[in-house]
Design a protein around this motif. Sequence first.
Motif, mmCIF file in Angstrom:
data_model
loop_
_atom_site.group_PDB
_atom_site.id
_atom_site.type_symbol
_atom_site.label_atom_id
_atom_site.label_comp_id
_atom_site.label_asym_id
_atom_site.label_seq_id
_atom_site.Cartn_x
_atom_site.Cartn_y
_atom_site.Cartn_z
ATOM 1 N N ILE A 5 0.871 -1.183 0.000
ATOM 2 C CA ILE A 5 0.000 0.000 0.000
ATOM 3 C C ILE A 5 0.899 1.221 0.000
ATOM 4 N N VAL A 8 0.319 6.158 2.240
ATOM 5 C CA VAL A 8 -0.813 6.124 3.151
ATOM 6 C C VAL A 8 -0.444 6.851 4.438
ATOM 7 N N ALA A 43 -2.726 4.801 -2.183
ATOM 8 C CA ALA A 43 -3.716 5.438 -1.312
ATOM 9 C C ALA A 43 -3.783 6.946 -1.513
ATOM 10 N N ARG A 46 -4.409 9.003 1.583
ATOM 11 C CA ARG A 46 -5.561 8.696 2.433
ATOM 12 C C ARG A 46 -5.112 8.054 3.750
ATOM 13 N N ALA A 48 -5.079 5.366 6.832
ATOM 14 C CA ALA A 48 -5.257 3.948 7.150
ATOM 15 C C ALA A 48 -5.463 3.789 8.644
ATOM 16 N N ILE A 377 -8.651 1.672 4.516
ATOM 17 C CA ILE A 377 -8.168 2.960 4.034
ATOM 18 C C ILE A 377 -9.383 3.842 3.832
ATOM 19 N N ASP A 379 -11.469 7.423 2.978
ATOM 20 C CA ASP A 379 -11.399 8.491 1.981
ATOM 21 C C ASP A 379 -11.339 9.856 2.665
ATOM 22 N N ARG A 393 -15.150 3.892 3.256
ATOM 23 C CA ARG A 393 -13.968 3.047 3.383
ATOM 24 C C ARG A 393 -13.526 2.682 1.968
ATOM 25 N N SER A 394 -12.490 3.362 1.477
ATOM 26 C CA SER A 394 -12.074 3.187 0.084
ATOM 27 C C SER A 394 -11.613 1.767 -0.211
ATOM 28 N N TRP A 395 -10.823 1.217 0.715
ATOM 29 C CA TRP A 395 -10.414 -0.189 0.630
ATOM 30 C C TRP A 395 -10.511 -0.790 2.022
#
Length: 421
Positions: A5, A8, A43, A46, A48, A377, A379, A393-395
């Motif tokens: 990732i 982040v 990310a 963004r 985490a 992750i 947003d 929650r983007s991911w």
Amino acid sequence: MDMVIRRVRIEDESPLVDIGIANGRIVAIEEAIDKVGEQEIDAEGRVALPGFIEPHLHLEKAFLHRRLPPRFGTLDEAIRVTGILKSKQERDDVLDRSRQVLDMAVRNGTVVVRAHPDVDPIQGLIGVETALELKDEYRDLLDLQVVAFPQEGWLKTSGVQELMEEALAMGADVVGGCPYNELNWSDTCGHIDRVFDLALARNLPVDMHVDFADDTSDRRFAATEYIARKTIETGYRGRVALGHVTSLGALTTEALKPIAELLQEADIHIVTLPATDVYLGGRRDDGNPRRGLTPVRALHAAGVNVAYSSNNIRNAFTPFGRADPLQIGNLLAHLIQFGTPEHQAEVLKMGTSNAARAVGLQDEYGLAVGKQADLMILDTLTVADALLDLPPRSWVLKRGRITVVTRVESRICRGCGHSHA
């Protein structure tokens, strides 16, 4: 590495980092990892966070809000209405409604759920059976712990002892209790004793609904001190969680202090359930109605581990909810007046690291090298804004595998001149 990732944010005062993941665990957190991952996420700055944990959810009673709508909004009515609906439970319907809750939870970044299915002669073991089935079905999306929960009491209801033992033999992970749902104080204590006896015999943790009232005038709703002493006596420090505990909120500072100190000594985890507790609490107050919460501020200040959870989703106990811990955390922050940056950070911990302690997963959990790669992750670009923005929650990742991807586009059309169908 299986996954890297990139770019982040995990701390607001520190540079962006990369997170490397292999075999389901975090193996590196560095400003720039020079290895390439088989999969990579950019990310783009963004935030985490470790994935959310819901330590207190009722799956088989969710989405019953329109089948027999309550009229008064009291706890007694909720128990009565739900009892009627429980007697009509059907396996496929329970599974469908439970999946709705779990799907919501997964989308909202939850990686662990502790479910509390009822164990009683009304619905038998259908809640445990379906939860155990879903535990296997959802194993790649979240970890599901199952509590055998005697909602209708233990001593006053024949057959509960046998049902509890059968639920644990089937694979339930935790011994639950509901000691206030007995006929007198003596039976309340007997209920608690049976919970501990069963837990000790099987070396399982304890998680009880207790003291769910506006005051302590009825001793059945003043059992926290008894439980804390029992926890110390049995050597169960750190293995007991208590949900609701709202009657403590009616105590004076002087009366609360020794109980809070005892809870801290016993290392008991308190799980506040603000959506339910505030909705049901203070219903009989003619003026200045109480908030119906456990005294989170005082317990937190005394060093007690406090977590929060959604509890019920759209039923007589809580006719709202979308299994979103960030939404519940935002509500809790308002109710307990935790608005400073430091306090908001503590609320985030209550839904993450504190909740992990409450369900016994603190050794495996967190954003650190060696920990299981259960994370999300968000947003938003600032950790401190997570509770404010309530971002998508983007991911979401479970054991290093992407389980959720969310893309949101929103446009304000201010004289843009385009036609938008």
